[in-house]
Design a protein around this motif. Structure first.
Motif, PDB file in Angstrom:
ATOM      1  N   TRP A   1      16.120   8.618  -5.995  1.00  0.00           N
ATOM      2  CA  TRP A   1      16.695   9.086  -7.257  1.00  0.00           C
ATOM      3  C   TRP A   1      16.462  10.581  -7.439  1.00  0.00           C
ATOM      4  CZ3 TRP A   1      14.449   4.385 -10.363  1.00  0.00           C
ATOM      5  CH2 TRP A   1      15.328   3.293 -10.235  1.00  0.00           C
ATOM      6  N   VAL A   2      15.262  11.039  -7.087  1.00  0.00           N
ATOM      7  CA  VAL A   2      14.986  12.476  -7.189  1.00  0.00           C
ATOM      8  C   VAL A   2      15.910  13.255  -6.255  1.00  0.00           C
ATOM      9  CG1 VAL A   2      13.272  14.282  -6.766  1.00  0.00           C
ATOM     10  CG2 VAL A   2      12.591  12.167  -7.913  1.00  0.00           C
ATOM     11  N   ILE A   3      16.014  12.791  -5.011  1.00  0.00           N
ATOM     12  CA  ILE A   3      16.837  13.491  -4.022  1.00  0.00           C
ATOM     13  C   ILE A   3      18.313  13.409  -4.381  1.00  0.00           C
ATOM     14  CG2 ILE A   3      17.555  13.456  -1.589  1.00  0.00           C
ATOM     15  CD1 ILE A   3      14.711  12.732  -0.865  1.00  0.00           C
ATOM     16  N   ASN A   4      18.704  12.397  -5.149  1.00  0.00           N
ATOM     17  CA  ASN A   4      20.098  12.295  -5.581  1.00  0.00           C
ATOM     18  C   ASN A   4      20.503  13.487  -6.441  1.00  0.00           C
ATOM     19  OD1 ASN A   4      22.568  10.794  -5.602  1.00  0.00           O
ATOM     20  ND2 ASN A   4      22.134  10.174  -7.713  1.00  0.00           N
ATOM     21  N   PHE A   5      19.496  14.107  -7.071  1.00  0.00           N
ATOM     22  CA  PHE A   5      19.768  15.296  -7.881  1.00  0.00           C
ATOM     23  C   PHE A   5      19.495  16.591  -7.114  1.00  0.00           C
ATOM     24  CE2 PHE A   5      19.131  11.998 -11.064  1.00  0.00           C
ATOM     25  CZ  PHE A   5      20.171  12.254 -11.947  1.00  0.00           C
ATOM     26  N   ALA A   6      19.308  16.466  -5.801  1.00  0.00           N
ATOM     27  CA  ALA A   6      19.037  17.647  -4.974  1.00  0.00           C
ATOM     28  C   ALA A   6      20.112  18.727  -5.099  1.00  0.00           C
ATOM     29  CB  ALA A   6      18.864  17.236  -3.510  1.00  0.00           C
ATOM     30  N   PRO A   7      21.412  18.381  -5.195  1.00  0.00           N
ATOM     31  CA  PRO A   7      22.419  19.455  -5.318  1.00  0.00           C
ATOM     32  C   PRO A   7      22.166  20.389  -6.490  1.00  0.00           C
ATOM     33  CG  PRO A   7      23.485  17.376  -4.793  1.00  0.00           C
ATOM     34  CD  PRO A   7      22.037  17.055  -5.056  1.00  0.00           C
ATOM     35  N   PHE A   8      21.726  19.834  -7.627  1.00  0.00           N
ATOM     36  CA  PHE A   8      21.444  20.683  -8.788  1.00  0.00           C
ATOM     37  C   PHE A   8      20.202  21.543  -8.542  1.00  0.00           C
ATOM     38  CE2 PHE A   8      23.725  17.027 -10.507  1.00  0.00           C
ATOM     39  CZ  PHE A   8      24.756  17.660 -11.205  1.00  0.00           C
ATOM     40  N   GLY A   9      19.174  20.921  -7.942  1.00  0.00           N
ATOM     41  CA  GLY A   9      17.968  21.674  -7.629  1.00  0.00           C
ATOM     42  C   GLY A   9      18.242  22.785  -6.633  1.00  0.00           C
TER      43      GLY A   9
END
Length: 436
Positions: A185-193
């Motif tokens: 779930w954290v890595i799913n938001f990697a593009p924003f990070g």
């Protein structure tokens, strides 16, 4: 609400690689056009912070779960596979360290950092290593001391394997799955990070950072290809005394290509199982060795950890002597064995290797963030190397057992046993007789 659900559905259905590329491009464009967008910068800080928070728990839980559920009812072949896994993973670190000495790289951080305490010499490294290992386990988790985390995870995992009831072992497996899902779930938001990280880097240092990252990526790719196409075949040749490339090619074609796109050793397990069946291997053997390999056969991860750690050391002006480099190779292999099966899992082990040189966790997580930027190619190739190696070493151990028993090797290795199969019918026979 319906529109938001549709957007979320479309986002999740889009490949993570494509999303990361889009985030990288948007971050670079915003970094050139606007210099002071705090809202964008904070996305990178949040992503790095989330990784810092979950990484210690992930390492602790996944190692305990893997050890407490391990099987002990396996023959000599299994021991051979374990040795090959460890040798291959260790050699990945050796290739990476040699490559880093030959082509030293540096990293431009989003913020200016310096090492809290620069390690002086091999003796201090060994001292730090030993003291971190015996750190209080709770303190190790709180302070992200990965050496202590791994050491205590091994102890607890082996203890649970011996004394825990089956339900307790199952609970650890469920807990491991839950933590890994949290990482996903954290890595799913990697593009924003990554958009925030790239924005901060570009707005601070300009587009020249991509030249640095490009060179770093080339070093990573070069080391991985060297490990895959030269070092692994050499190990296979030493073990089997046969031309290693026919088997290597089957592993690349049947496993590495799919692993490159799935970017998950765990997701590629069914593919590897099918390839082992086509190679005529014993199902009782590969049904254990392949899942285990997705956890501990991590020569690609060892390359990543070593290259990124050496780049961080060069950036901070830390002199890495030969004895220290040897310890790094060993530690990278040890750390890689604890890498998660999720995309980018090996990057979360970089802080442990960095701690050898007195590099703080805050700096190390910046290196992890850079790893995610180059991870579009790095992680895909790393997974391909790791996953195809699971089959390569399992098959090597199995065929070595055949040789010891006087059984003919497969035709592609110069024997008379035919082990290839079609999609629907299995063919496993020799030119002299038919075998099951």
């Amino acid at each position: 609400m319906t529109v938001l659900k549709a957007i979320a559905h479309k986002y999740n259905d889009t490949s993570l690689i494509i999303r990361i590329i889009i985030g990288l491009v948007i971050g670079a464009v915003l970094g050139v056009a606007f210099k002071h967008l705090a809202a964008i910068s904070i996305l990178g800080d949040l992503f790095v912070g989330a990784l810092k928070a979950i990484a210690p728990v992930l390492v602790f839980v996944i190692v305990i779960a893997a050890l407490c559920q391990g099987s002990s009812k396996l023959d000599r072949r299994f021991g051979t596979v374990i040795v090959l896994y460890l040798i291959g993973t260790s050699m990945g670190g050796v290739v990476a360290v040699i490559g880093s000495f030959m082509f030293p790289q540096t990293i431009k951080f989003a913020k200016a950092y310096h090492a809290d305490s620069v390690v002086q010499g091999f003796g201090q490294i060994v001292h730090n290593l030993l003291m971190n290992i015996v750190d209080n386990p709770v303190n190790a988790l709180i302070n992200a001391n990965y050496l202590g985390i791994l050491a205590w995870a091994v102890i607890f995992g082996l203890a649970l394997k011996r004394f825990a009831a089956p339900n307790s072992q199952r609970f650890m497996k469920d807990l491991s799955d839950a933590v890994q899902q949290g990482v996903r779930w954290v890595i799913n938001f990697a593009p924003f990070g990554i958009m925030g990280i790239v924005y901060t880097n570009v707005s601070t240092n300009g587009l020249s950072i991509f030249t640095t990252y490009g060179k770093l990526l080339l070093l990573l790719v070069g080391c991985m290809l060297t490990a895959a196409l030269l070092v692994n075949p050499l190990i296979e040749f030493i073990v089997l005394r046969r031309n290693p490339y026919p088997l290597l090619w089957r592993c690349i074609k049947g496993s590495a290509i799919t692993a490159f796109f799935t970017r998950s050793s765990a997701a590629n397990i069914p593919v590897n199982m099918g390839l082992c069946k086509r190679l005529g291997l014993d199902e009782d053997m590969y049904s254990v060795s392949i899942p285990l390999g997705s956890t501990i056969n991590m020569n690609g991860a060892s390359v990543t950890i070593s290259v990124m750690t050496m780049a961080c050391a060069h950036t901070l002006g830390i002199n890495v002597d030969l004895p220290s480099a040897i310890v790094l190779c060993i530690l990278s292999a040890f750390a890689a064995c604890g890498a998660s099966g999720v995309a980018g899992g090996s990057l979360l082990l970089i802080p442990m290797a960095c701690s050898l040189f007195g590099i703080s966790n805050e700096i190390a997580m910046q290196v992890v963030a850079v790893g995610f930027i180059v991870g579009v190619v790095q992680d895909a190739l790393e997974t391909a190397l790791n996953s195809s190696g699971d089959v390569l070493w399992t098959a090597t151990a199995e065929y070595l057992s055949w040789k010891r028993k006087g059984k003919s090797l497969p035709t592609f290795l110069g024997g008379t046993t035919v082990v290839e199969e079609s999609n629907t019918h299995k063919h496993h026979y020799t030119t002299e007789n038919t075998e099951k």
